[in-house]
Design a protein around this motif. Sequence first.
Motif, PDB file in Angstrom:
ATOM      1  N   THR A 279     -24.452  21.928   2.543  1.00  0.00           N
ATOM      2  CA  THR A 279     -23.496  21.097   3.277  1.00  0.00           C
ATOM      3  C   THR A 279     -22.067  21.547   2.996  1.00  0.00           C
ATOM      4  O   THR A 279     -21.247  21.664   3.922  1.00  0.00           O
ATOM      5  N   GLN A 280     -21.766  21.830   1.741  1.00  0.00           N
ATOM      6  CA  GLN A 280     -20.420  22.287   1.385  1.00  0.00           C
ATOM      7  C   GLN A 280     -20.127  23.648   2.002  1.00  0.00           C
ATOM      8  O   GLN A 280     -19.006  23.910   2.469  1.00  0.00           O
ATOM      9  N   ASP A 281     -21.123  24.531   2.016  1.00  0.00           N
ATOM     10  CA  ASP A 281     -20.969  25.850   2.640  1.00  0.00           C
ATOM     11  C   ASP A 281     -20.591  25.707   4.114  1.00  0.00           C
ATOM     12  O   ASP A 281     -19.676  26.384   4.609  1.00  0.00           O
ATOM     13  N   LEU A 282     -21.264  24.819   4.808  1.00  0.00           N
ATOM     14  CA  LEU A 282     -21.000  24.602   6.223  1.00  0.00           C
ATOM     15  C   LEU A 282     -19.625  23.987   6.447  1.00  0.00           C
ATOM     16  O   LEU A 282     -18.888  24.382   7.365  1.00  0.00           O
ATOM     17  N   LEU A 283     -19.265  23.029   5.601  1.00  0.00           N
ATOM     18  CA  LEU A 283     -17.953  22.380   5.727  1.00  0.00           C
ATOM     19  C   LEU A 283     -16.831  23.389   5.444  1.00  0.00           C
ATOM     20  O   LEU A 283     -15.826  23.430   6.172  1.00  0.00           O
ATOM     21  N   ASP A 284     -17.017  24.208   4.407  1.00  0.00           N
ATOM     22  CA  ASP A 284     -16.006  25.218   4.086  1.00  0.00           C
ATOM     23  C   ASP A 284     -15.821  26.193   5.246  1.00  0.00           C
ATOM     24  O   ASP A 284     -14.694  26.607   5.555  1.00  0.00           O
ATOM     25  N   SER A 285     -16.930  26.562   5.879  1.00  0.00           N
ATOM     26  CA  SER A 285     -16.847  27.460   7.033  1.00  0.00           C
ATOM     27  C   SER A 285     -16.081  26.808   8.169  1.00  0.00           C
ATOM     28  O   SER A 285     -15.217  27.435   8.796  1.00  0.00           O
ATOM     29  N   ALA A 286     -16.361  25.538   8.423  1.00  0.00           N
ATOM     30  CA  ALA A 286     -15.673  24.824   9.500  1.00  0.00           C
ATOM     31  C   ALA A 286     -14.179  24.708   9.214  1.00  0.00           C
ATOM     32  O   ALA A 286     -13.334  24.834  10.112  1.00  0.00           O
ATOM     33  N   LYS A 287     -13.836  24.497   7.925  1.00  0.00           N
ATOM     34  CA  LYS A 287     -12.430  24.330   7.548  1.00  0.00           C
ATOM     35  C   LYS A 287     -11.632  25.626   7.684  1.00  0.00           C
ATOM     36  O   LYS A 287     -10.400  25.597   7.741  1.00  0.00           O
ATOM     37  N   GLN A 288     -12.337  26.765   7.738  1.00  0.00           N
ATOM     38  CA  GLN A 288     -11.640  28.023   7.982  1.00  0.00           C
ATOM     39  C   GLN A 288     -10.937  28.012   9.336  1.00  0.00           C
ATOM     40  O   GLN A 288      -9.946  28.719   9.549  1.00  0.00           O
ATOM     41  N   PHE A 289     -11.466  27.197  10.257  1.00  0.00           N
ATOM     42  CA  PHE A 289     -10.937  27.175  11.622  1.00  0.00           C
ATOM     43  C   PHE A 289     -10.296  25.843  11.989  1.00  0.00           C
ATOM     44  O   PHE A 289      -9.493  25.777  12.919  1.00  0.00           O
ATOM     45  N   ALA A 290     -10.659  24.772  11.280  1.00  0.00           N
ATOM     46  CA  ALA A 290     -10.088  23.445  11.535  1.00  0.00           C
ATOM     47  C   ALA A 290      -9.810  22.799  10.180  1.00  0.00           C
ATOM     48  O   ALA A 290     -10.690  22.139   9.610  1.00  0.00           O
ATOM     49  N   ASP A 291      -8.596  23.016   9.651  1.00  0.00           N
ATOM     50  CA  ASP A 291      -8.330  22.667   8.250  1.00  0.00           C
ATOM     51  C   ASP A 291      -8.245  21.173   7.970  1.00  0.00           C
ATOM     52  O   ASP A 291      -8.178  20.750   6.817  1.00  0.00           O
ATOM     53  N   TYR A 292      -8.260  20.361   9.016  1.00  0.00           N
ATOM     54  CA  TYR A 292      -8.187  18.908   8.835  1.00  0.00           C
ATOM     55  C   TYR A 292      -9.546  18.283   8.528  1.00  0.00           C
ATOM     56  O   TYR A 292      -9.637  17.103   8.193  1.00  0.00           O
ATOM     57  N   LEU A 293     -10.610  19.052   8.629  1.00  0.00           N
ATOM     58  CA  LEU A 293     -11.956  18.507   8.412  1.00  0.00           C
ATOM     59  C   LEU A 293     -12.214  18.255   6.928  1.00  0.00           C
ATOM     60  O   LEU A 293     -11.833  19.052   6.065  1.00  0.00           O
ATOM     61  N   THR A 294     -12.872  17.136   6.643  1.00  0.00           N
ATOM     62  CA  THR A 294     -13.284  16.799   5.273  1.00  0.00           C
ATOM     63  C   THR A 294     -14.718  16.296   5.312  1.00  0.00           C
ATOM     64  O   THR A 294     -15.308  16.122   6.392  1.00  0.00           O
ATOM     65  N   ALA A 295     -15.249  16.007   4.144  1.00  0.00           N
ATOM     66  CA  ALA A 295     -16.618  15.476   4.067  1.00  0.00           C
ATOM     67  C   ALA A 295     -16.745  14.146   4.801  1.00  0.00           C
ATOM     68  O   ALA A 295     -17.843  13.788   5.271  1.00  0.00           O
TER      69      ALA A 295
END
Length: 370
Positions: A279-295
């Motif tokens: 889950t963290q791997d996926l979130l970190d990947s998403a944050k590479q492109f949308a930095d406002y995303l959190t858990a």
Amino acid sequence: MNEKVAIIGGGIVGASAAYYLSSLPGGSQISVTLYDDGAGQATKAAAGIISPWLSKRRNQRWYQLAKDGATTLMTLARRANLATDIYHQTGTIITRTNEKDLHDLYVLAQERQIDAPDMGDVELLTAKEVQQRIPLLTNPQPGIFVSGGARIDGEALVNELLAQAQQVNLTVKHERVILDSDGNLQASTGKQHFDNVIIAAGPRLNDLLQPLGIKTAVRPQKGQLIELSVPDYNTQENMPALMPEGERDFIPFGYGKLIVGATHDDEAGFNLTPTPEATQDLLDSAKQFADYLTADNITKVKVGTRAYSTDFAPFFGRLKAHPQLLVASGLGASGLTTGPLIGRLLAGTLIYGGIPDWSNYEKPLADYLS
């Protein structure tokens, strides 16, 4: 109805085969029973991108299968009147950070376009233009836009295909079945008679064929994805899907829903428990492109088990030693692209007979069985 067909597995291949057995000319005269216990099905945990044309895979049989699979899905979407929340041709954007890599990809796209008109239009986009197409991004990269690309909800697709087939000639039974040493299907009520059986059970093909003394070159792979709540733009339903290099796919679905995934875990086998690490791997990947995303944006986690063959390519066809049995497996991460075509090919050979030549799509079936 004289002929009786069973399908083991209700994922993308099984559901597609059932749909085509109900909708192709002559298919509605066949009685079809599908068995599926639903455990670990990759398709139900899958939301994907249909855009195989810029793949760098050297396997030309796989590319032909994936290319024709994308065309099959376009036709299927019209034929089955699929809603846009199931299949939507939004286009896809494939990004690269290296300028030369991006140029080479654009050249490849123009070359592939000649033999793949369903790719649609191809455009070279700056990072700013990518962000204009996908406003959810805060850190866009330059990329190639392919208008023929699409996004797809695997679970919704399977449910719709099965629902339509059930209106014609399909019965669905939610149970696990086995085969005996003669290839007969054994269900909870005992031995069942079928003229043909399609085995589309993903990585469980090994277990099903074991009583016949057949081993298959298939292994399970765990995949996990996450669904996130994001700002709801008016244009979001039509935003392209993003395929970044070295990162997870970024798929806007409209109405404030974003899918990111999926992971590839070769060690977990059939374990369907979501892991915090994935889950963290996926979130970190998403944050590479949308930095406002959190858990806190995560609304759902899905896990499924894919089937991989030794050469990472699908295989399918009729067993020589047991001609009433047809198998399909090894679809891997491209299952949503190739599965509907494989299902149609298997359904077609049951309806129309003959010994089809699928050598342009796969190696001989014997290469995967021992």
